[in-house]
Design an enzyme around this catalytic site. Structure first.
Site, mmCIF file in Angstrom:
data_model
loop_
_atom_site.group_PDB
_atom_site.id
_atom_site.type_symbol
_atom_site.label_atom_id
_atom_site.label_comp_id
_atom_site.label_asym_id
_atom_site.label_seq_id
_atom_site.Cartn_x
_atom_site.Cartn_y
_atom_site.Cartn_z
ATOM 1 N N HIS A 108 -2.386 4.717 -3.948
ATOM 2 C CA HIS A 108 -2.163 3.560 -4.810
ATOM 3 C C HIS A 108 -2.728 2.330 -4.124
ATOM 4 O O HIS A 108 -3.170 2.391 -2.987
ATOM 5 C CB HIS A 108 -0.672 3.388 -5.135
ATOM 6 C CG HIS A 108 0.206 3.333 -3.943
ATOM 7 N ND1 HIS A 108 0.561 4.450 -3.227
ATOM 8 C CD2 HIS A 108 0.804 2.293 -3.310
ATOM 9 C CE1 HIS A 108 1.340 4.103 -2.222
ATOM 10 N NE2 HIS A 108 1.496 2.808 -2.235
ATOM 11 N N HIS B 216 -3.661 2.752 -0.065
ATOM 12 C CA HIS B 216 -3.125 3.687 0.932
ATOM 13 C C HIS B 216 -2.418 4.870 0.302
ATOM 14 O O HIS B 216 -2.123 4.885 -0.903
ATOM 15 C CB HIS B 216 -2.221 2.961 1.930
ATOM 16 C CG HIS B 216 -0.870 2.567 1.416
ATOM 17 N ND1 HIS B 216 0.298 2.828 2.097
ATOM 18 C CD2 HIS B 216 -0.492 1.926 0.296
ATOM 19 C CE1 HIS B 216 1.315 2.355 1.407
ATOM 20 N NE2 HIS B 216 0.879 1.801 0.317
ATOM 21 N N GLU C 181 7.747 5.276 -2.534
ATOM 22 C CA GLU C 181 7.968 3.840 -2.719
ATOM 23 C C GLU C 181 8.329 3.535 -4.162
ATOM 24 O O GLU C 181 7.513 3.706 -5.062
ATOM 25 C CB GLU C 181 6.693 3.074 -2.352
ATOM 26 C CG GLU C 181 6.151 3.396 -0.973
ATOM 27 C CD GLU C 181 4.791 2.752 -0.721
ATOM 28 O OE1 GLU C 181 4.267 2.095 -1.637
ATOM 29 O OE2 GLU C 181 4.261 2.928 0.377
ATOM 30 N N HIS D 174 5.433 5.049 -6.504
ATOM 31 C CA HIS D 174 4.304 5.690 -5.844
ATOM 32 C C HIS D 174 4.913 6.710 -4.888
ATOM 33 O O HIS D 174 5.434 6.366 -3.840
ATOM 34 C CB HIS D 174 3.442 4.645 -5.130
ATOM 35 C CG HIS D 174 2.924 3.601 -6.089
ATOM 36 N ND1 HIS D 174 3.178 2.261 -5.953
ATOM 37 C CD2 HIS D 174 2.203 3.731 -7.222
ATOM 38 C CE1 HIS D 174 2.617 1.602 -6.963
ATOM 39 N NE2 HIS D 174 2.024 2.482 -7.747
ATOM 40 N N HIS E 23 -3.786 -7.548 7.093
ATOM 41 C CA HIS E 23 -2.496 -7.515 6.416
ATOM 42 C C HIS E 23 -1.595 -6.542 7.188
ATOM 43 O O HIS E 23 -1.941 -5.381 7.326
ATOM 44 C CB HIS E 23 -2.752 -7.008 4.988
ATOM 45 C CG HIS E 23 -1.603 -7.138 4.077
ATOM 46 N ND1 HIS E 23 -0.388 -6.530 4.289
ATOM 47 C CD2 HIS E 23 -1.479 -7.800 2.910
ATOM 48 C CE1 HIS E 23 0.420 -6.820 3.295
ATOM 49 N NE2 HIS E 23 -0.212 -7.586 2.454
HETATM 50 FE FE LIG Z 1 2.550 1.474 -0.932
#
Ligand SMILES: [Fe+2]
Length: 451
Positions: free
Chosen positions: A383, A347, A353, A377, A304
């Protein structure tokens, strides 16, 4: 040429062939447009006398010496000095600016909110703005704020501009009309609009009540991200950005202009509509963009990519590659990666974010992150997928899979985001969000093998 008498009507030029009615395509183009024939001087900016008795005036969004400079020449019925008299302070207590650090609010944490409900109160673009987070410092022109708007009523003979910021508007419910100095933008969910710093406008409700998200960018303007090895196409393409054609009002009625300046609000009373620009040319203008034209690029074999692959617009900071704000879009797309954990991985990130859901279901959180809802986050807080998403992704049959009916976004900033008292105490905070990771179990038992 008809002169409008209805306060909600403005005179618009007919569209040019090849463009949508009322809009001109392109990102950051040097546009030119006139609502009356011959109103725009040709070959020069400042003739001794302008056609129609108009006043020439420059609106600069950057320092004159910036490279490239961003400015627009306006030809208007009255110069802007006639739209700015003495100011008096007004109170908009729910619209906050950074720094806004409340000692009683804990911003350290993973947070998620349900959609802020509409109220019975009549609310406009100004009274309906509720700040959720702030970051950086409005006085030094770094950072941002995130807001939710709840609007039921149109502004009538009432206008606004922010000297502090460029506003990125993300509607989630309802349709709005931004009647601006430089023309009209009609906006609905799945579209976004950008309103530059200093631009005067009025916001009307076309279909309400309206709810949405706003990113208030204190810093350098949003621009298209460099695509690097991706090349010249995909992601957000310049032709899909639309700036309005010139439109104006010649209306002499008592009017109020509210100004956001260094985090405070002031109003001034004038005798006419300030939306009186008959013609303009330049590269400093509002625009809209249809998120359905965003062409996502992603994994086609395994792994990803980082979420930056879905950046629509980026507002740079002084440090290359480290944005003041990235606006990132998670929309419908095909998932085809082999032997891969497909949702966003776990991560921790130096960037903070803030996400919002426009519609549908987000792949990393099948439940709880609802349309109209938000999550935060913050800087260096871990998270990732919840238990349900993890189990599903770990055990899925990895054939091609269309992620459908989903559109979420992220306002990501290099600065930590501080919750406002409204976000901490009044907005529908989900107290149990942190528990979405509780049931993730220890699978390690010292024996090898995929589990
Ligand atoms: Fe994130």
């Amino acid at each position: 040429m008809n002169r409008p008498t209805d306060p909600h009507q403005m005179t618009q030029a007919s569209s040019t062939i090849g463009t949508h009615a009322g809009y001109m395509p392109g990102f950051g183009n040097d546009f030119e447009t006139e609502a009356l024939p011959g109103a725009l001087p040709q070959g020069m900016n400042s003739p001794q006398r302008c056609n129609y008795g108009l006043y020439g005036e420059q609106l600069s969004g950057t320092a004159f010496t910036a490279n490239p400079p961003e400015r627009t020449w306006c030809y208007r019925i009255r110069p802007s000095v006639k739209h700015s008299h003495r100011y008096e302070k007004v109170d908009l207590p729910l619209w906050k600016s950074a720094p806004c650090v409340d000692p009683d609010v804990i911003s350290l944490g993973q947070y998620r909110w349900d959609a802020v409900p509409h109220s019975d109160e009549g609310l406009t673009w100004l009274s309906g703005m509720r700040t959720m987070t702030t970051a950086g410092d409005v006085n030094t022109q770094v950072g941002m704020a995130s807001h939710i708007y709840l609007i039921t009523d149109s502004m009538v003979d009432e206008y606004f501009f922010s000297a502090d910021s460029e506003l990125l508007v993300v509607p989630q419910e309802g349709r709005l009309r931004f009647a601006t100095e430089l023309g009209i933008i009609d906006l609905e969910p799945k579209e976004i609009a950008i309103l530059p710093r200093g631009l005067v406008y009025r916001v009307e409700v076309l279909d309400g009540p309206a709810r949405g998200f706003v990113c208030e960018n204190y810093g350098q303007k949003f621009e298209l991200p460099g695509r690097g090895p991706i090349g010249a196409n995909c992601m957000a393409n310049p032709r899909d950005f639309k700036a309005p054609v010139a439109a104006f009002e010649d209306r002499e009625v008592p009017s109020t202009v509210t100004v956001k300046w260094c985090g405070q609000f002031h109003k001034t009373q004038i005798d006419q509509s300030p939306l009186d620009v008959v013609a303009w040319h330049g590269n400093y203008a509002p625009y809209k963009y249809d998120l359905r034209t965003y062409c996502p690029v992603g994994a086609i074999l395994f792994d990803h990519p980082d979420p930056s692959i879905f950046t629509v617009l980026t507002a740079p900071s002084g440090q290359p590659g480290t944005a003041n704000i990235d606006f990132v879009l998670f929309r419908e797309r095909w998932m085809v990666a082999e032997d891969t954990f497909r949702p966003p991985w776990y991560h921790k990130n130096i960037m903070s974010e803030l996400m919002g859901n426009i519609y549908g279901q987000y792949d990393a959180k099948p439940q709880g992150f609802v349309p109209g809802g938000m999550s935060l986050h913050n800087m260096m807080l871990p998270h990732g997928p919840d238990r349900e998403a993890f189990d599903k992704a770990s055990n899925a049959n990895l054939g091609p899979d269309k992620l459908d009916n989903t559109m979420s976004f992220m306002f990501e900033t290099r600065f930590p985001q501080h919750l406002t008292p409204f976000a901490a105490n009044e907005a529908p905070l989900q107290d149990d969000y942190i528990d979405c990771w509780t049931s993730l179990e220890k699978k390690f038992d010292g024996t090898a093998g995929k589990k």
